[in-house]
Design an enzyme around this catalytic site. Structure first.
Site, short mmCIF file in Angstrom:
data_model
loop_
_atom_site.label_atom_id
_atom_site.label_comp_id
_atom_site.label_asym_id
_atom_site.label_seq_id
_atom_site.Cartn_x
_atom_site.Cartn_y
_atom_site.Cartn_z
CE1 TYR A 164 70.28 6.28 32.33
CE2 TYR A 164 71.25 8.40 32.90
CZ TYR A 164 70.74 7.53 31.95
OH TYR A 164 70.71 7.89 30.64
CE LYS A 215 55.97 8.50 25.35
NZ LYS A 215 55.42 9.18 24.15
CG ASP A 248 57.15 11.32 22.09
OD1 ASP A 248 56.85 12.09 23.02
OD2 ASP A 248 56.32 10.54 21.57
CG ASP A 272 72.35 10.95 29.66
OD1 ASP A 272 73.21 11.73 29.20
OD2 ASP A 272 72.60 9.76 29.92
CG ASP A 276 74.62 14.28 25.26
OD1 ASP A 276 75.09 15.16 26.00
OD2 ASP A 276 75.01 13.11 25.28
#
Length: 385
Positions: A164, A215, A248, A272, A276
């Site tokens: 970001y 990852k 994942d 992020d 959520d």
């Protein structure tokens, strides 16, 4: 219970153990937009009620504008004066920002830019997102009761680095003449080290389990991340069981068997998404507090939910996430665990008595408004020993 993540504060004190030394905490209050002022009022009333019960505890509240309210008042979403007030206090209590009114503004004059500027200005690099499934609300979860019962997760998300904020970013043209968009996912060793230390510290105060999510089978940035987390574990991981998981798989496991997790450490974009995902295990985003903290300036404590402009001013808002954000502030920033416990206990008893705002409503419960929930909480605190 309604605690914002188990373990919590730097110290745990039983209620009734008097801390007699007078202490006044300076709290910068940012009521924000939409339902923000309504739920802020409830949270401040609850904090004042707690101060009446705890010997020597007092608050000095100082309000400032952020987001849409700041744009309307000053022309910018995060005025310098707001940032100065926030830096000068002991903690920041933020409500919610944004609304349809400012949707057509240019990007630099959107309310959300104010939140990014506030976090950057306070160097709040660690985002703490608890996801606790309360027994009173377990049926509100979209997952089966037997899957989510007992879930108590703390997601520690790196907040000011990663994709970001990475440079270079922008638009370009490739060799074939096609337009491209690109971003850069980058972390430095110090950035990973400092967020890892926060996560290890929290894991020690909770159940001693930490899962770092990356990852690293595909991304070099994640390979660095994993290597640094392992290094920090040698320095401050004593008593913590550290594991690693690909993002994942972590998303899948959060839905399959969420109780396997306690503290989750991850980078900005993965955090992020996963925070959520974890928040919806609880059944209502209206119950979830959060914190954004650093090591130089006061932390920011705020509900996860948005400003809900469609119900603003109608006494329909659920103030409990805001109230639990205040409890989280007491526990993590102000070292007032007994005061935090009073609030969390009051939330539990209020829910036990069947009082619900519209977003939590189910058969057999009593639907009430924002003000009535606040009055019920204050009555419970006043009735405590």
């Amino acid at each position: 219970n309604a605690r914002a993540g188990k373990g919590g504060g730097a110290t745990r004190t039983r209620r009734g153990v008097a801390r007699c030394a007078a202490r006044t905490h300076k709290v910068t209050v940012l009521p924000g937009d939409g339902i923000g002022p309504e739920i802020t009022e409830v949270a401040l009333d609850v904090l004042k009620a707690v101060a009446r019960k705890e010997d020597g505890l007092d608050f000095a509240f100082d309000s400032a504008h952020l987001g849409g309210a700041a744009i309307d008042a000053t022309g910018v979403p995060c005025p310098d004066e707001t940032l100065e007030k926030c830096r000068a206090g002991d903690a920041v209590l933020l409500s919610a920002i944004g609304g349809y009114k400012w949707d057509a503004n240019p990007p630099e004059l959107r309310p959300e830019r104010g939140l990014l500027a506030l976090r950057a200005g306070l160097d709040a690099f660690a985002n703490l997102r608890p996801a606790v499934v309360l027994p009173q609300l377990v049926d509100a979860s979209s997952l089966k009761k037997e899957v989510v019962s007992g879930t108590d997760i703390m997601v520690v998300r790196e907040l000011v680095g990663g994709i970001y904020f990475g440079e270079p970013r922008g638009f370009g043209t490739n060799d074939a003449g096609d337009k491209t968009g690109f971003n850069t996912m980058v972390y430095s060793e110090p950035e990973v080290d400092r967020i890892a230390r926060v996560a290890f510290d929290l894991a020690k105060k909770r159940s001693g389990k930490l899962c770092s999510v990356d990852k690293s089978n595909v991304l070099e940035v994640s390979q660095l991340w994993r290597a640094r987390v392992d290094e920090v574990a040698k320095e401050c991981g004593e008593g913590v069981e550290l594991s690693h998981m690909y993002v994942d798989n972590a998303a899948m496991q959060l839905v399959r068997a969420p109780t396997q997790f306690d503290t989750i450490l991850t980078g900005n974009i993965f955090g992020d998404i996963l925070s959520d995902c974890a928040s919806m295990l609880t059944g209502s985003i209206g119950m979830l507090p959060s914190a954004s903290i650093g090591d130089k300036y006061p932390g920011v404590f705020e509900p996860v939910h948005g400003s809900a402009p469609d119900i603003a001013g109608e006494d329909k808002a659920n103030p409990l996430a805001m109230v639990l954000s205040a409890a989280m502030m007491l526990r993590y920033a102000l070292d007032e665990p007994a005061a935090a416990q009073r609030i969390e206990d009051a939330v539990n008893v209020t829910l036990d008595k069947g009082l619900r705002t519209g977003d939590l409503m189910s058969e057999g419960m009593t639907q009430v408004g924002c003000k009535a929930i606040g009055e019920a909480l204050m009555a419970e605190i006043d009735a405590q020993e």
